[in-house]
Each structure stands twice: as structure tokens, then as C-alpha cells.
Motif scaffolding. Sequence first.
Motif, short mmCIF file in Angstrom:
data_model
loop_
_atom_site.label_atom_id
_atom_site.label_comp_id
_atom_site.label_asym_id
_atom_site.label_seq_id
_atom_site.Cartn_x
_atom_site.Cartn_y
_atom_site.Cartn_z
N GLY A 157 1.23 2.81 13.80
CA GLY A 157 1.22 3.94 14.88
C GLY A 157 0.41 5.10 14.66
O GLY A 157 0.14 5.84 15.47
N TYR A 158 0.09 5.26 13.48
CA TYR A 158 -0.79 6.62 13.09
C TYR A 158 -2.17 6.00 12.66
O TYR A 158 -2.29 5.45 11.36
N GLU A 159 -3.20 5.95 13.21
CA GLU A 159 -4.37 5.36 12.74
C GLU A 159 -5.01 6.48 11.64
O GLU A 159 -5.20 7.42 11.82
N THR A 160 -5.15 5.76 10.55
CA THR A 160 -5.71 6.48 9.27
C THR A 160 -5.15 7.70 9.19
O THR A 160 -6.07 8.68 8.91
N LEU A 161 -3.91 8.18 9.15
CA LEU A 161 -3.33 9.42 9.16
C LEU A 161 -3.92 10.25 7.81
O LEU A 161 -4.40 11.39 7.97
N ASP A 162 -3.87 9.42 6.67
CA ASP A 162 -4.27 10.01 5.47
C ASP A 162 -5.86 10.44 5.50
O ASP A 162 -6.11 11.60 4.95
N LYS A 163 -6.60 9.75 6.33
CA LYS A 163 -8.05 10.31 6.19
C LYS A 163 -8.17 11.46 7.29
O LYS A 163 -8.85 12.32 6.75
N THR A 195 0.88 -1.16 0.01
CA THR A 195 0.11 0.12 0.08
C THR A 195 0.86 1.31 0.07
O THR A 195 1.78 1.30 0.54
N ASN A 196 0.40 2.24 -0.94
CA ASN A 196 1.09 3.50 -1.03
C ASN A 196 0.28 4.47 -0.69
O ASN A 196 -0.86 4.56 -0.51
N ILE A 197 0.91 5.81 -0.08
CA ILE A 197 0.29 6.93 0.25
C ILE A 197 0.63 8.00 -0.97
O ILE A 197 1.90 8.25 -1.07
N ILE A 198 -0.42 8.48 -1.42
CA ILE A 198 -0.20 9.40 -2.90
C ILE A 198 -0.61 10.92 -2.32
O ILE A 198 -1.70 10.99 -1.89
N ILE A 199 0.40 11.71 -2.36
CA ILE A 199 -0.08 13.10 -1.82
C ILE A 199 0.41 14.01 -2.96
O ILE A 199 1.24 14.29 -3.42
N ASN A 200 -0.76 14.96 -3.18
CA ASN A 200 -0.22 16.12 -4.00
C ASN A 200 -0.09 17.33 -3.18
O ASN A 200 -1.05 17.81 -2.38
N GLY A 201 1.04 17.76 -3.22
CA GLY A 201 1.64 18.67 -1.95
C GLY A 201 0.93 20.13 -2.32
O GLY A 201 0.60 20.58 -3.56
N GLY A 202 1.14 21.05 -1.30
CA GLY A 202 0.97 22.35 -1.43
C GLY A 202 -0.45 22.80 -1.19
O GLY A 202 -0.59 24.06 -1.03
N LYS A 203 -1.22 22.24 -0.60
CA LYS A 203 -2.68 22.56 -0.02
C LYS A 203 -2.47 22.97 1.25
O LYS A 203 -1.63 22.54 2.18
N THR A 204 -3.46 24.23 1.54
CA THR A 204 -3.36 24.56 2.98
C THR A 204 -4.22 23.67 3.67
O THR A 204 -5.37 23.27 2.99
N LEU A 205 -3.98 23.62 5.04
CA LEU A 205 -5.21 22.78 5.80
C LEU A 205 -5.78 23.44 6.88
O LEU A 205 -5.07 24.24 7.58
N GLU A 206 -6.97 23.18 6.99
CA GLU A 206 -7.80 23.89 8.11
C GLU A 206 -8.64 23.03 8.76
O GLU A 206 -9.38 22.12 8.37
N GLY A 207 -8.94 23.09 10.08
CA GLY A 207 -9.75 22.11 10.68
C GLY A 207 -9.34 21.64 12.06
O GLY A 207 -8.44 22.02 12.62
N THR A 208 -10.03 20.73 12.30
CA THR A 208 -9.87 19.87 13.72
C THR A 208 -8.84 18.48 13.59
O THR A 208 -9.52 17.75 12.88
N LEU A 209 -7.95 18.39 14.37
CA LEU A 209 -7.33 16.77 14.29
C LEU A 209 -7.47 16.38 15.65
O LEU A 209 -7.14 16.96 16.76
N PRO A 210 -8.20 15.13 15.96
CA PRO A 210 -8.41 14.53 17.09
C PRO A 210 -7.45 13.81 17.50
O PRO A 210 -6.66 13.15 16.72
#
Length: 422
Positions: free
Chosen positions: A401-407, A2-17
Amino acid sequence: MTNIIINGGKTLEGTLPIFGAKNACLPIICATALAEEKVTLSNIPDLSDIELLLGLLEEIGCQTSFCKEKREVEVTPNIAKTELSQKANKMRASILMLAPLLARKGSAKIPYPGGCSIGGRPIDITLDGLRALGVSFEDSDDYLIASAGKLKACEFTLKFPSVGATEALIMAASLAEGTTVFHNVAREPEITDTMDFLNALGADMFFSDDNSITINGAEKLAGCQHRVIPDRIITGTYAVIGALCAGEKGILIENCQPKHLQTELNVLQQAGVKMDIKENSIFIPQQDKNYVGVDFETSVYNGFATDLQAPIMMFLTQCDGEAHVTENIYENRFMHVPHLNNMGAKITPVSHHLAVVKGKTDLVGAKVESTDLRGSAALVIAGLIAEGQTIVEKVQHLDRGYETLDKFLANIGADIKRGTVL
Ligand code: EPU
């Protein structure tokens, strides 16, 4: 794979629990086998290692259930068998099953914990401490075979304040006859949480000075309900993500305990990151990002956590100047360095213990390989800020160690997804 594919450069806003700390859940789940009545644990993260450990408890005769919606694990302890199958060597934490088996049944046969890419990770301190409590070990190539009568209290000094050894030894001594004192113990928050859990079961243990734990052995331990402390390493990883990616509305990290990562947050603040730190949350507003590099070296708590070394080294690539990172805990924890350099970072590993980061460098997307848990998190962060596409391969390390970091990151605006390559 399994890979994680990221298109970089987005700004992020919101809550991380933030949910319960993996490294507190693992010893606490093992310690449930010391109890004689039902145990309910809450705030449990959905990680493969938790399931694996519950499987090991089932192997010895416990009944377990994991309600993922409620993040609750229930264990009805029972030890019908004191031998673990070779499945146990898939995870190093299985060594923590040794103490409950010995304390309750006086014997244990478990596979030697497998090697680990970040370093040798010997278990000599655990074994020496158990010997001091009256345990003897037989020679065997594949298995650790141990036996003991009723464990007897002792006074023992750990030659290094090992986290795993401290956890194993306090579990064993909780049911030993008499009063045990361990000196030079680890003091990580996960140790305190394990002690709180054991005391809730009816054990009697406390820090008797800065580096010692005193344990008055109990006849038996009952059941309890316990909420596991929030994961300080994920909190720190999210703080780096906030520092590098927060958009206008900022990023709120909630249900965390910032007091558990003051040293690491100080490094970020010294570098210039602005944060609003409250008792159970951290708000990271949009930053001007005029960061300057800060040297740090990993050490035992409450020094800088080795588990945040890779994510914060990644952060240093976005700071002006030259910063020195010294890794004092493990001998091979710079595996992320060539991959970050592949993306444009300028990090020179001077030795297995020292790396020099020259910033600030623009990063560009690349195909990189996840080599270990915390190094993988550093690569995902790199992908979030890199120009173009980054593919992080073999993310099974990350998932330990990171639960569904991508989600969680997609929820706050990241362009990130999983892909399977045959
Ligand atoms: N050590 C010995 N002899 C021993 C035990 C440890 O020499 O008997 C050495 C190790 O070789 C290592 C150092 O002491 O170089 C630290 O080991 P420690 O026993 O403190 O670590 P651990 O219990 O094996 C836990 C975490 C690690 C974290 C370390 C240090 C769990 C399940 N694991 O490991 O977490 O890095 O403490 O804080 O709690 C991670 O989550 O990514 C991770 C590796």
C-alpha cells in the motif's frame, strides 16, 4: 525476507508527493473490463497489487500496459474467458472482477478471496446484492461459480455500508436492464471516484440521497481517460510523520486532497498539531510537540478511517494523557500493539475493539515484525522517532500500500534503508 532498517531521531524536511489511491485504483482497474473501448488511467501508484490485478485482466483476455514513468495504465478491454486462476486469491480485491464478468458475459468462476489477518472479511453482502440483480451461485469449495442472464435492475439494501460490496454492485448494475437503487451504501471517496469513472465510460449513476445510489442501466460502456484521486491514507500517514519529525523547514505534502481526511486531520489538530491546510497540499511546520491525547473511534466515511487507526494510534504514544482508540470496522486490527509496546509504548488492548494509549512515552529501537499493511506503517513511524536502530521485518505487507515509503522518507532526511535477510 526484506526488512527496513531505521536509525531514529533525524529531523525531516522537504516534500512528500501523493499519488493515486490504491483503494480507488483497484475497483477502477477491475471496472475497465466493463468497457468496450480503450481506457487510460493516470496517477497510478507503483504497487504490487496493481500489477497483480493487471495480470488478472490479461488472463481474461484484456490487453494492459503500465508505464511507470508516466504513472499511466492503459487497458484495451476484451473478455475471452470468464474464469480466473488461483493466482486471484492472492488478493482480496480480485472479488471485484466478479461483477464485470457477470455484467458482460453472464458467467464467472473465480477463486474465493483468501482470508485476511485483520478480520474475517466475508463477502455475503456482495453475493446477496448480485442475487437481487438475478445472479445465481453454485456450491463449490474453492471457487465462486456464478451465472446470470442479462442482469435485471433491483432495489436492494446493504445490511452494512461495505466498501467492496458497494463497488461490486454499482459495477454490476451499470449494465443491468432498468433502474437500480441501492440503499445503505458506502460513501468513501474511493466509491465516488469509481462512480466518476463509470460515468465517464457512459454509465448513469448518482447519489440519490445521503445513503442511496440510483443507477440507470446502460446498454454498453465505451472508453475514457480518468485520473485517480490522491491517496488519503498515505496523506494521513505523512501528516503523522510531519507532526513527529518535521525540522525547521517543515514538510510539505503535495498533490493531496485534504478534504478527504478532515476527520483524521481534526484529531491531529485537536491533539495540538499545527498545519497549513490548502486545497491540494498540507504544510507541517516544525512543532513544539506539546501534544495531548484525543480519543477516536473508526467508522464508515466520513467517520475516522480504520486504515489510519494504526498510524494515529502510534501518534498518540507521543501525546500526554490517556486516549481511547475504538476499532469498529475490523475484529483484529491491533496487531501492531505488541510491537509498539516492545519499543516502549504503553498501549493496553482492553478488547479486540478498544485500546488505551498512555503517553507520552519515549520509544527505543527494536526488532519488530510487520503484521499487516497499516500496522507496518505505524512501526516505520515508531522507528523514525525511536532512539537507536529499529528493524521492521517482513515489509512485503507495507509494500502493498505504500510505494517505496523508505525512498520517499530518505529523500527528506530519514536514515532508512532496506536490507534482505535470507
Ligand atoms: N463486511 C461484511 N460482509 C460483506 C462485506 C464486508 O460483513 O459482505 C464487513 C467486513 O467483515 C468488515 C467491514 O464490513 O468488517 C468492512 O468491510 P468493507 O467491505 O467495507 O471493506 P473492504 O471493501 O473489504 C476496503 C479497503 C480496506 C478498508 C475498508 C474499510 C480496498 C481494496 N480495501 O475493504 O482497505 O479498510 O474498505 O474502509 O478498498 C487497507 O487499505 O489497508 C484496507 C484494508
